[in-house]
Scaffold this active site. Sequence first.
Site, PDB file in Angstrom:
ATOM      1  N   GLU A  15       1.068   3.841   1.851  1.00  0.00           N
ATOM      2  CA  GLU A  15       1.651   4.229   3.144  1.00  0.00           C
ATOM      3  C   GLU A  15       2.838   3.341   3.490  1.00  0.00           C
ATOM      4  OE1 GLU A  15      -1.486   3.385   2.387  1.00  0.00           O
ATOM      5  OE2 GLU A  15      -2.853   3.915   4.008  1.00  0.00           O
ATOM      6  N   CYS A  69      -5.896   1.575   6.039  1.00  0.00           N
ATOM      7  CA  CYS A  69      -6.526   0.316   6.428  1.00  0.00           C
ATOM      8  C   CYS A  69      -5.921  -0.161   7.748  1.00  0.00           C
ATOM      9  CB  CYS A  69      -6.319  -0.725   5.327  1.00  0.00           C
ATOM     10  SG  CYS A  69      -4.590  -1.263   5.194  1.00  0.00           S
ATOM     11  N   HIS A  87       0.851  -1.193   0.000  1.00  0.00           N
ATOM     12  CA  HIS A  87       0.000   0.000   0.000  1.00  0.00           C
ATOM     13  C   HIS A  87       0.887   1.243   0.000  1.00  0.00           C
ATOM     14  CE1 HIS A  87      -3.854  -2.039   1.777  1.00  0.00           C
ATOM     15  NE2 HIS A  87      -3.400  -2.632   0.693  1.00  0.00           N
ATOM     16  N   CYS A  94      -2.051  -0.733   7.522  1.00  0.00           N
ATOM     17  CA  CYS A  94      -1.258   0.498   7.472  1.00  0.00           C
ATOM     18  C   CYS A  94      -1.359   1.270   8.790  1.00  0.00           C
ATOM     19  CB  CYS A  94      -1.704   1.369   6.303  1.00  0.00           C
ATOM     20  SG  CYS A  94      -1.289   0.631   4.713  1.00  0.00           S
TER      21      CYS A  94
HETATM   22 ZN   LIG Z   1      -3.304   0.052   3.793  1.00  0.00          ZN
END
Ligand SMILES: [Zn+2]
Length: 267
Positions: free
Chosen positions: A173, A201, A171, A204
């Site tokens: 991040e 999410c 992801h 993260c």
């Molecule tokens: Zn994430």
Amino acid sequence: MTEAERELWRRLGRGQLQGWKFRRQVPIGPYFADFLCLEARLIVEVDGGQHLELEAEHDQERDAWLRSQGFRVVRFWNNQVLGEIEGVLESILQQLTPPPSPLPYHGDSLRSQGEGELGAADLEWMRHALGLARRAAIEGEVPVGAVLVKDGAVLGEGWNKPIALHDPSAHAEMIAMRAAAAALGNYRVPGTTLYVTLEPCVMCAGAIVHARVSRLVFGARDPKAGAVDSVYDVIARPRLNHVVAWSGGVLEDECGAVLREFFRSRR
Ligand SMILES: [Zn+2]
């Protein structure tokens, strides 16, 4: 522009109206708005003072049409603007609800008072993250971008790449934090702010806490998987020692639009 209009224009978006963006002479359907704040769908008009009947009728029609389009109109007289500008600004302010993006809602940071405050630099960094999100879209990845900043400089940045990297954890991040940690030679990145276009999410959010990121600023909410405070509250109510100051909804519309556009184009 009349003298009153010039005076009003000079004062809009400053002082108590700071953060609200007004534009001048904006065409709306068959009409023009003197001063428009699109975020609040508010139109501010300044009238000359000798109101003829015909003119008043025209104004009524016009206001009715604008209201039907979801706009509100407030009118002031020339001499009101010139004589009682503070009062005029005050009544404009009262019409400006709900509060402007970038501050639709705000995390209360238990131990980092003040750090949750947003500044102009925050908007700039979020725009930067938006640029990264667009790169993801070009590569066919869900468009989310993230940048980790320390003392006004980029420590790491990234955009979604799980498909390209065959990595469910890739992801935006995670990529930004990995790059920053590598650059610092430290698995923790204290004193940093992470800007991300979508609410993080669970994975993260957990990594943000583990990495000791000081502050999180995110754009669009994720009502299906957000782990700041939408679905889970990993960041807002941490069970861990580290408290992350956070603000959400920054450039929410733009951040959400990039995502919507992406999914629309794939349908
Ligand atoms: Zn994430």
